[in-house]
Design an enzyme around this catalytic site. Sequence first.
Site, PDB file in Angstrom:
ATOM      1  CG  ASP A  40      29.585  20.048  -7.503  1.00  0.00           C
ATOM      2  OD1 ASP A  40      28.470  20.748  -7.909  1.00  0.00           O
ATOM      3  OD2 ASP A  40      30.707  20.956  -7.907  1.00  0.00           O
ATOM      4  CG  ASP A  59       1.598  24.433  -7.621  1.00  0.00           C
ATOM      5  OD1 ASP A  59       1.180  25.218  -6.546  1.00  0.00           O
ATOM      6  OD2 ASP A  59       1.192  24.948  -8.572  1.00  0.00           O
ATOM      7  CG  HIS A  60       3.756  26.165  -1.912  1.00  0.00           C
ATOM      8  ND1 HIS A  60       4.054  26.806  -2.782  1.00  0.00           N
ATOM      9  CD2 HIS A  60       3.167  26.904  -1.013  1.00  0.00           C
ATOM     10  CE1 HIS A  60       4.198  28.090  -2.316  1.00  0.00           C
ATOM     11  NE2 HIS A  60       3.499  28.289  -1.223  1.00  0.00           N
ATOM     12  CE  LYS A  95      -0.497  28.058   0.115  1.00  0.00           C
ATOM     13  NZ  LYS A  95       0.027  28.753   1.287  1.00  0.00           N
ATOM     14  CD  GLU A 109       3.713  36.450  -2.378  1.00  0.00           C
ATOM     15  OE1 GLU A 109       4.437  36.112  -1.254  1.00  0.00           O
ATOM     16  OE2 GLU A 109       4.045  36.594  -3.494  1.00  0.00           O
ATOM     17  CG  HIS A 165       1.513  28.918  -6.667  1.00  0.00           C
ATOM     18  ND1 HIS A 165       1.966  27.659  -6.748  1.00  0.00           N
ATOM     19  CD2 HIS A 165       2.504  29.875  -6.338  1.00  0.00           C
ATOM     20  CE1 HIS A 165       3.260  27.866  -6.055  1.00  0.00           C
ATOM     21  NE2 HIS A 165       3.684  28.929  -5.700  1.00  0.00           N
ATOM     22  CE  LYS A 206       7.247  37.890  -4.864  1.00  0.00           C
ATOM     23  NZ  LYS A 206       6.734  37.023  -3.916  1.00  0.00           N
ATOM     24  CE  LYS A 253       1.148  34.464   3.064  1.00  0.00           C
ATOM     25  NZ  LYS A 253       1.816  34.358   1.657  1.00  0.00           N
TER      26      LYS A 253
HETATM   27  C1  BG6 Z   1       6.244  30.795  -4.191  1.00  0.00           C
HETATM   28  C2  BG6 Z   1       6.783  32.064  -5.126  1.00  0.00           C
HETATM   29  O1  BG6 Z   1       6.108  29.708  -5.150  1.00  0.00           O
HETATM   30  O2  BG6 Z   1       5.222  31.201  -3.547  1.00  0.00           O
HETATM   31  C3  BG6 Z   1       7.068  33.269  -4.072  1.00  0.00           C
HETATM   32  O3  BG6 Z   1       7.907  31.684  -5.637  1.00  0.00           O
HETATM   33  C4  BG6 Z   1       5.814  33.682  -3.186  1.00  0.00           C
HETATM   34  O4  BG6 Z   1       7.364  34.283  -4.858  1.00  0.00           O
HETATM   35  C5  BG6 Z   1       4.962  32.104  -2.737  1.00  0.00           C
HETATM   36  O5  BG6 Z   1       6.031  34.557  -2.186  1.00  0.00           O
HETATM   37  C6  BG6 Z   1       4.011  32.264  -1.860  1.00  0.00           C
HETATM   38  O6  BG6 Z   1       3.392  31.158  -1.293  1.00  0.00           O
HETATM   39  P1  BG6 Z   1       2.761  31.324   0.133  1.00  0.00           P
HETATM   40  O7  BG6 Z   1       2.388  29.936   0.553  1.00  0.00           O
HETATM   41  O8  BG6 Z   1       3.283  32.331   0.882  1.00  0.00           O
HETATM   42  O9  BG6 Z   1       1.473  31.996  -0.382  1.00  0.00           O
END
Ligand code: BG6
Length: 480
Positions: A81, A173-174, A178, A212, A236, A326, A331
């Site tokens: 937990d 921060d993904h 990219k 999106e 982002h 959104k 997208k």
């Molecule tokens: C995330 C958000 O960080 O990024 C989501 O919390 C969003 O709401 C997503 O959908 C978008 O990521 P990507 O890589 O699909 O553009």
Amino acid sequence: MNTVIVILGASGDLTSRKLIPALFTLFTKKRLPAETAIIGFARKRFTDEEFKTLVRTAAPDPYDDAEWHAFSQNLFYHVGDVENEGDYLALSEKLNTMYGAACNRLFYLAVGPGLYPAAIEHMGASNLTTESQGSGYRRVIIEKPFGRDLASCRDLNTQLKHFLSEQQIYHIDHYLGKETVQNVLIFRFANAIFEPLWNRNYIDHVQITVAESVGVEHRAGYYDTAGALRDMFQNHLLQLLTLIAMEPPALIEADSLRNEKAKVLRSLREIAPEHSARYTVRAQYDGYLNEPGVAPDSQTETYAALRLFIDNWRWQGVPFYLRSGKMLREKTSEIIIQFRRPPTQIFDTQTGSTELNTNRLSICIQPDEGIHLRFITKVPDEGMKTRAVAMAFQTPKASEAEFAPGAYERLLLDAINGDASLFTRSDEIELAWKFIDSIRVGWESDDAPPPSSYAPGSAGPETADDLLAHDGHWWILGCM
Ligand code: BG6
């Protein structure tokens, strides 16, 4: 020395949909350190085998049987937990017994942000994250959102710094993982021809779109308390902005890069609450209020657009337009650098046969990754009639070649290798919140107009078009 990756919150979506697939791919590419084990930590009472089945069945793409068999030999589960310190002590003992005290440890906080304080505190108190001479590294990857405003972000930072040094912290921060986003750095700083033009003398304006087509899906509980500004802009979009606007760093290395990015954030002109109507748009898609989990009177924005300025020598007076939402038509994420027109038009503009908006660079992040440069040429055999053409570079797709790794794959590997260049530093996060907070104050004031609305599947609200029309501009999608 062994490397152990511990995923806290391992029974959640992020683990099976992103983290395990990324680690699996790194394994198949032989990029993980030789002795790497992965341990899922969560409350659900799974055995190792049940955990393996869970992450395998929930994966977006099927795994190759033989590779999975080899990979899963080092995949384990520990029932724990996140809020119970005793469970961390048990984990610590297990790690010491299985891998020895001298072993690299990477922790991934894949838990809800409300659990960050407990996780940070218990990991620290049970010495899981304490580095000492010869102990191997101790690193922690933290997902967004990191706080919900400047004050809460600072509190979290204070708590983090009590147990960890900045070098141990990897704020993910993904978007920075990219391929095309990293390509912005290469494009700008490995080519000499663009740099002389990359400023207020030649660039008319910049647009950043992250659109999106999906709605809030099953995340309304989180999203309705966050909204587009916190969910997408604070991280982002502002990160993309820093890469476009930053000065050349001395080195491609974590602190050199992040120093330059922080300078951009520090130079953002504050959008004072009383100016929010002139510089911002917020909107909600029709039907949002009927989504399960959304408050019936919610004013949460599912779309936002900003018109912002960077007060420094390079960018003074150049508008940057940012938008994200959104439930939009498609997208697509892209950055448009719109260059100025020639000082005089010597070709025929009256008949419409000369393009008014001439040079444009489109950096396409998704779905089709690539870079397009648009310029004007002559139409063959039509006098001096002109037309716009594009020089295009397309990043090869992952299926065509092993060129485009997923963002998590790249970022996890960087964290394992101790390269924080593509992670955001605490001061960047705080500066971003400072900028966002001011806008929120404007939106939440008593006399603020309610969010505008837009139809699902549309290009967004009309108010966002008005924001640019004010400067004689319009939104552009250049990657099509
Ligand atoms: C995330 C958000 O960080 O990024 C989501 O919390 C969003 O709401 C997503 O959908 C978008 O990521 P990507 O890589 O699909 O553009």
